[in-house]
Motif scaffolding. Structure first.
Motif, mmCIF file in Angstrom:
data_model
loop_
_atom_site.group_PDB
_atom_site.id
_atom_site.type_symbol
_atom_site.label_atom_id
_atom_site.label_comp_id
_atom_site.label_asym_id
_atom_site.label_seq_id
_atom_site.Cartn_x
_atom_site.Cartn_y
_atom_site.Cartn_z
ATOM 1 N N ARG A 47 12.841 6.543 2.866
ATOM 2 C CA ARG A 47 13.738 5.511 3.391
ATOM 3 C C ARG A 47 13.994 4.426 2.354
ATOM 4 O O ARG A 47 15.069 3.842 2.308
ATOM 5 C CB ARG A 47 13.138 4.905 4.669
ATOM 6 C CG ARG A 47 14.105 3.977 5.389
ATOM 7 C CD ARG A 47 13.552 3.461 6.707
ATOM 8 N NE ARG A 47 12.449 2.558 6.485
ATOM 9 C CZ ARG A 47 11.228 2.698 7.013
ATOM 10 N NH1 ARG A 47 10.967 3.715 7.797
ATOM 11 N NH2 ARG A 47 10.280 1.827 6.769
ATOM 12 N N ASN A 48 13.026 4.189 1.500
ATOM 13 C CA ASN A 48 13.180 3.162 0.475
ATOM 14 C C ASN A 48 13.578 3.723 -0.886
ATOM 15 O O ASN A 48 13.415 3.058 -1.904
ATOM 16 C CB ASN A 48 11.884 2.353 0.348
ATOM 17 C CG ASN A 48 11.676 1.479 1.565
ATOM 18 O OD1 ASN A 48 12.593 0.824 2.021
ATOM 19 N ND2 ASN A 48 10.477 1.521 2.113
ATOM 20 N N SER A 63 0.830 -1.203 0.000
ATOM 21 C CA SER A 63 0.000 0.000 0.000
ATOM 22 C C SER A 63 0.863 1.252 0.000
ATOM 23 O O SER A 63 0.581 2.215 -0.704
ATOM 24 C CB SER A 63 -0.913 0.000 1.216
ATOM 25 O OG SER A 63 -1.600 1.214 1.315
ATOM 26 N N LEU A 64 1.919 1.234 0.792
ATOM 27 C CA LEU A 64 2.800 2.394 0.870
ATOM 28 C C LEU A 64 3.643 2.549 -0.391
ATOM 29 O O LEU A 64 3.969 3.655 -0.792
ATOM 30 C CB LEU A 64 3.701 2.295 2.103
ATOM 31 C CG LEU A 64 2.969 2.373 3.439
ATOM 32 C CD1 LEU A 64 3.943 2.131 4.581
ATOM 33 C CD2 LEU A 64 2.265 3.700 3.606
ATOM 34 N N ARG A 110 2.972 11.911 6.710
ATOM 35 C CA ARG A 110 4.390 11.887 7.128
ATOM 36 C C ARG A 110 4.946 10.463 7.187
ATOM 37 O O ARG A 110 6.083 10.232 6.802
ATOM 38 C CB ARG A 110 4.554 12.596 8.460
ATOM 39 C CG ARG A 110 4.359 14.087 8.309
ATOM 40 C CD ARG A 110 4.756 14.838 9.525
ATOM 41 N NE ARG A 110 4.623 16.272 9.262
ATOM 42 C CZ ARG A 110 4.790 17.179 10.166
ATOM 43 N NH1 ARG A 110 5.108 16.847 11.395
ATOM 44 N NH2 ARG A 110 4.648 18.441 9.851
ATOM 45 N N LEU A 111 4.147 9.518 7.673
ATOM 46 C CA LEU A 111 4.616 8.129 7.713
ATOM 47 C C LEU A 111 4.828 7.571 6.310
ATOM 48 O O LEU A 111 5.823 6.894 6.042
ATOM 49 C CB LEU A 111 3.637 7.255 8.488
ATOM 50 C CG LEU A 111 3.601 7.445 9.993
ATOM 51 C CD1 LEU A 111 2.473 6.614 10.607
ATOM 52 C CD2 LEU A 111 4.928 7.093 10.616
ATOM 53 N N THR A 112 3.894 7.862 5.400
ATOM 54 C CA THR A 112 4.026 7.381 4.024
ATOM 55 C C THR A 112 5.230 8.021 3.348
ATOM 56 O O THR A 112 6.025 7.338 2.694
ATOM 57 C CB THR A 112 2.746 7.688 3.217
ATOM 58 O OG1 THR A 112 1.632 7.108 3.888
ATOM 59 C CG2 THR A 112 2.833 7.133 1.815
ATOM 60 N N ALA A 113 5.379 9.329 3.503
ATOM 61 C CA ALA A 113 6.510 10.028 2.892
ATOM 62 C C ALA A 113 7.839 9.533 3.466
ATOM 63 O O ALA A 113 8.798 9.304 2.722
ATOM 64 C CB ALA A 113 6.364 11.540 3.092
ATOM 65 N N GLU A 130 12.368 6.256 -2.726
ATOM 66 C CA GLU A 130 11.304 6.612 -3.670
ATOM 67 C C GLU A 130 10.929 8.086 -3.534
ATOM 68 O O GLU A 130 9.803 8.471 -3.766
ATOM 69 C CB GLU A 130 10.066 5.769 -3.413
ATOM 70 C CG GLU A 130 10.295 4.292 -3.548
ATOM 71 C CD GLU A 130 9.052 3.516 -3.177
ATOM 72 O OE1 GLU A 130 7.945 3.997 -3.427
ATOM 73 O OE2 GLU A 130 9.219 2.417 -2.634
ATOM 74 N N SER A 131 11.902 8.945 -3.191
ATOM 75 C CA SER A 131 11.573 10.343 -2.924
ATOM 76 C C SER A 131 11.066 11.083 -4.148
ATOM 77 O O SER A 131 10.415 12.112 -4.030
ATOM 78 C CB SER A 131 12.774 11.077 -2.323
ATOM 79 O OG SER A 131 13.856 11.019 -3.235
ATOM 80 N N GLY A 132 11.324 10.581 -5.360
ATOM 81 C CA GLY A 132 10.810 11.230 -6.554
ATOM 82 C C GLY A 132 9.295 11.169 -6.645
ATOM 83 O O GLY A 132 8.662 11.957 -7.331
ATOM 84 N N ILE A 133 8.685 10.216 -5.963
ATOM 85 C CA ILE A 133 7.231 10.030 -6.016
ATOM 86 C C ILE A 133 6.529 11.009 -5.073
ATOM 87 O O ILE A 133 5.416 11.425 -5.316
ATOM 88 C CB ILE A 133 6.854 8.580 -5.631
ATOM 89 C CG1 ILE A 133 7.434 7.631 -6.653
ATOM 90 C CG2 ILE A 133 5.363 8.405 -5.517
ATOM 91 C CD1 ILE A 133 7.282 6.176 -6.281
ATOM 92 N N ILE A 134 7.202 11.411 -4.034
ATOM 93 C CA ILE A 134 6.581 12.243 -3.009
ATOM 94 C C ILE A 134 6.310 13.616 -3.588
ATOM 95 O O ILE A 134 7.173 14.272 -4.141
ATOM 96 C CB ILE A 134 7.465 12.327 -1.753
ATOM 97 C CG1 ILE A 134 7.649 10.925 -1.190
ATOM 98 C CG2 ILE A 134 6.853 13.272 -0.730
ATOM 99 C CD1 ILE A 134 8.599 10.852 -0.061
ATOM 100 N N ASP A 135 5.098 14.068 -3.446
ATOM 101 C CA ASP A 135 4.673 15.308 -4.094
ATOM 102 C C ASP A 135 4.796 16.506 -3.149
ATOM 103 O O ASP A 135 3.833 17.133 -2.786
ATOM 104 C CB ASP A 135 3.252 15.177 -4.634
ATOM 105 C CG ASP A 135 2.329 14.426 -3.701
ATOM 106 O OD1 ASP A 135 2.667 14.282 -2.500
ATOM 107 O OD2 ASP A 135 1.283 13.964 -4.171
#
Length: 160
Positions: A149-150, A22-23, A141-144, A152-157
């Motif tokens: 951490r994994n 999900s995350l 914040r938990l999802t971001a 995938e910071s390019g996905i975070i809007d």
């Protein structure tokens, strides 16, 4: 006994996998947080069991809702916790509208006098809005953080 442990371990691993999926999945952090916050709002209200049916309709109709995040809100506001919420709702409603003569917290129910119901619903709505805002921020914040951490910071809007 070892068979039971293996079964519990497999359930735990499956749940962990579902949460991570999900995350990591197709939903943005805003969608995950929004889905969770919507679930918290609905679960906070005295829906008398119809909230779960509403979850099913929302999950079916809206494709941008994270079903796991929506349904996981039930864990936060489970039935034993809701009684505390109802007591707090009545207290807050009474604080804002004034006390109802001869009524204590143990008398709270939706079958009570209209004065009690109005105070209960007003306080409950205010608490639901607060819980929703807090739930959104925490879920976002938990999802971001999980995605950063994994790698995938390019996905975070951006920042909320």
């Amino acid at each position: 006994m070892s068979r039971l442990r293996a079964y519990v371990r497999s359930i735990r691993e499956e749940l962990k996998h579902e949460i991570e999926a999900s995350l990591d999945g197709e939903y943005t952090p805003k969608q995950v947080a929004g889905s969770f916050a919507l679930g918290v709002f609905i679960t906070s209200l005295p829906t008398l069991g119809t909230g779960f049916l509403l979850f099913i309709v929302i999950a079916y109709v809206f494709s941008n809702v994270s079903k796991l995040a929506l349904f996981s809100s039930v864990i936060v506001l489970n039935p034993p916790v809701k009684w505390g919420v109802y007591g707090s709702s009545f207290w807050l409603g009474s604080l804002l509208l004034g006390p109802v003569g001869g009524v204590s917290r143990s008398d709270i129910s939706l079958s009570a006098a209209p004065e009690v119901v109005v105070r209960l619903l007003l306080g409950n709505f205010i608490l639901a809005v607060v819980f929703t805002a807090v739930g959104y921020v925490v879920a976002y914040r938990l999802t971001a953080a999980y995605r950063r951490r994994n790698g995938e910071s390019g996905i975070i809007d951006g920042v909320m």
